[in-house]
Enzyme design. Structure first.
Site, mmCIF file in Angstrom:
data_model
loop_
_atom_site.group_PDB
_atom_site.id
_atom_site.type_symbol
_atom_site.label_atom_id
_atom_site.label_comp_id
_atom_site.label_asym_id
_atom_site.label_seq_id
_atom_site.Cartn_x
_atom_site.Cartn_y
_atom_site.Cartn_z
ATOM 1 N N LYS A 45 0.826 -0.955 0.009
ATOM 2 C CA LYS A 45 -0.119 -0.030 -0.016
ATOM 3 C C LYS A 45 1.057 1.138 -0.146
ATOM 4 C CE LYS A 45 -4.174 1.802 2.359
ATOM 5 N NZ LYS A 45 -5.157 1.521 1.147
HETATM 6 N N1 PPE Z 1 -7.679 -1.788 -2.974
HETATM 7 C C1 PPE Z 1 -7.206 -0.441 -2.750
HETATM 8 C C2 PPE Z 1 -6.585 0.061 -4.080
HETATM 9 C C3 PPE Z 1 -7.403 0.285 -1.740
HETATM 10 O O1 PPE Z 1 -6.914 1.419 -1.608
HETATM 11 C C4 PPE Z 1 -8.177 -0.163 -0.512
HETATM 12 C C5 PPE Z 1 -8.251 0.454 0.824
HETATM 13 C C6 PPE Z 1 -8.662 -1.416 -0.722
HETATM 14 C C7 PPE Z 1 -8.473 -2.457 -1.900
HETATM 15 C C8 PPE Z 1 -9.300 -2.280 0.406
HETATM 16 O O2 PPE Z 1 -8.457 -2.754 1.434
HETATM 17 P P1 PPE Z 1 -8.775 -2.761 2.860
HETATM 18 O O3 PPE Z 1 -9.143 -1.303 3.214
HETATM 19 O O4 PPE Z 1 -7.601 -3.620 3.681
HETATM 20 O O5 PPE Z 1 -10.242 -3.734 3.115
HETATM 21 N N2 PPE Z 1 -8.537 1.862 0.629
HETATM 22 C C9 PPE Z 1 -8.145 2.657 1.610
HETATM 23 C C10 PPE Z 1 -7.988 4.009 1.175
HETATM 24 C C11 PPE Z 1 -8.947 4.860 0.655
HETATM 25 C C12 PPE Z 1 -8.427 6.271 0.610
HETATM 26 O O6 PPE Z 1 -9.281 6.898 -0.218
HETATM 27 O O7 PPE Z 1 -7.588 6.610 1.021
HETATM 28 C C13 PPE Z 1 -9.418 2.668 2.669
HETATM 29 O O8 PPE Z 1 -10.386 1.978 2.355
HETATM 30 O O9 PPE Z 1 -9.111 2.892 3.934
#
Ligand code: PPE
Length: 311
Positions: A164
């Site tokens: 990330k």
């Molecule tokens: N894919 C991406 C690209 C992504 O950024 C997130 C979270 C996910 C999948 C889902 O992952 P998880 O949160 O572990 O279930 N995106 C984070 C950031 C969003 C933002 O705008 O900043 C979030 O949901 O916190």
């Protein structure tokens, strides 16, 4: 969506082992991460529960932060996963939040100019703020209208999708801006082979009867912690869950499609490229999974997975 100005100014920010006032949590313009995207971060929710504030899957988020830092050779010196967890708990506690979004970030600071990051400082900061619904107020019930992006996700040999990393979100921003400027809430990106990957900030699931399908990690997706939670909940409900390659056109003919993410939680998708998905609103399987997800947070169901860390 929360804007910068909505963040309470009296919040304390964790910065390299100390708490500083919000206004003092600043960086120099020559910060390496600002120029080259050399940051890794997390997004974590702390929920208000009947037993007080609880952080959702803190350990898994701290592990992912650590792993993202490891891939970019930027683990903060002598910082263990446990110390990261403790710092996040302390940041919520010191700010007296009942619920909030927690954003830890590890980044390359100053030291040398130029692409080579190895001689720059490694900094760590943690901010908290209140972040409501991610894709609009009505999103969780009515579903969102999205399109398939003209931008692909990162190719596997370009940047690690499992990390990330701040730099990944240059791609995310292109996906998001294109979607929003065309009147959609979000874009679904395909990978460089043309298979469904994920949204700019969410993983994606398709539902066919009582079977769920989601792209595997090899399709340039972030290993989402909500994704993992939903897979566990769905299997417990008796649904069959497969991680498998998803051709684009399967999106249009699925009974239901939904996004998962920390910010987005479990958000149904009502239309994709103006094609109605199922009944064009939150379908029964998505609804059930939302209920299961929030039942644990609301304390209506026992947290048998040990997902909550109480503050
Ligand atoms: N894919 C991406 C690209 C992504 O950024 C997130 C979270 C996910 C999948 C889902 O992952 P998880 O949160 O572990 O279930 N995106 C984070 C950031 C969003 C933002 O705008 O900043 C979030 O949901 O916190």
């Amino acid at each position: 969506m929360t804007h910068f100005r909505d963040v309470p100014g009296d919040t304390k920010v964790y910065l390299n082992g100390e708490f500083v006032d919000w206004k003092d949590a600043t960086v120099h313009v020559m910060t390496h991460a600002l120029h080259y995207g050399s940051s890794v971060f997390e997004g974590i929710r702390c929920y208000k529960t009947p037993k007080g504030p609880a952080i959702f899957r803190l350990k898994e988020h701290a592990d992912r932060l650590y792993n993202s830092a490891k891939m970019y050779r930027m683990v903060p010196a002598e910082m263990t996963v446990q110390q990261m967890m403790d710092a996040m708990i302390e940041t919520v506690r010191i700010n007296k939040f009942e619920e909030c979004y927690i954003r830890p970030i590890v980044y390359r600071g100053t030291g040398m100019f130029g692409v080579n990051p190895l001689n720059n400082s490694i900094e760590i900061a943690i901010c908290c703020w209140i972040w409501g619904s991610y894709l609009g107020e009505s999103a969780l019930d009515e579903g969102v209208k999205v399109h398939v992006s003209s931008w692909n996700r990162l190719a596997p040999n370009v940047m690690p999708a499992l990390a990330k990393c701040g730099a990944n979100y240059a791609n995310g921003q292109l996906i998001k801006m294109e979607a929003v400027l065309n009147g959609y809430s979000e874009g679904i990106a395909l990978d460089t082979n043309g298979f469904v990957s994920e949204g700019s900030g969410e993983n994606i699931f398709l539902v066919f009867g009582d079977r769920l399908l989601t792209p595997p990690l090899g399709n340039s997706v972030l290993p989402g912690i909500t994704r993992d939670s939903v897979i566990a909940l769905a299997r417990d409900c008796g649904y069959e869950v497969t991680e498998g390659i998803v051709p684009r056109e399967m999106l249009y003919i699925a009974d239901e499609v939904f996004f998962t993410g920390t910010a987005a939680e479990v958000t149904p998708i009502a239309f994709i490229d103006k094609i109605q998905i199922g009944a064009g609103k939150c379908g029964p399987v998505t609804k059930r999974l939302q209920e299961e997800f929030f039942a644990i947070i609301d304390g209506k169901k026992e947290d048998k997975y040990g997902w909550l860390t109480f503050i």
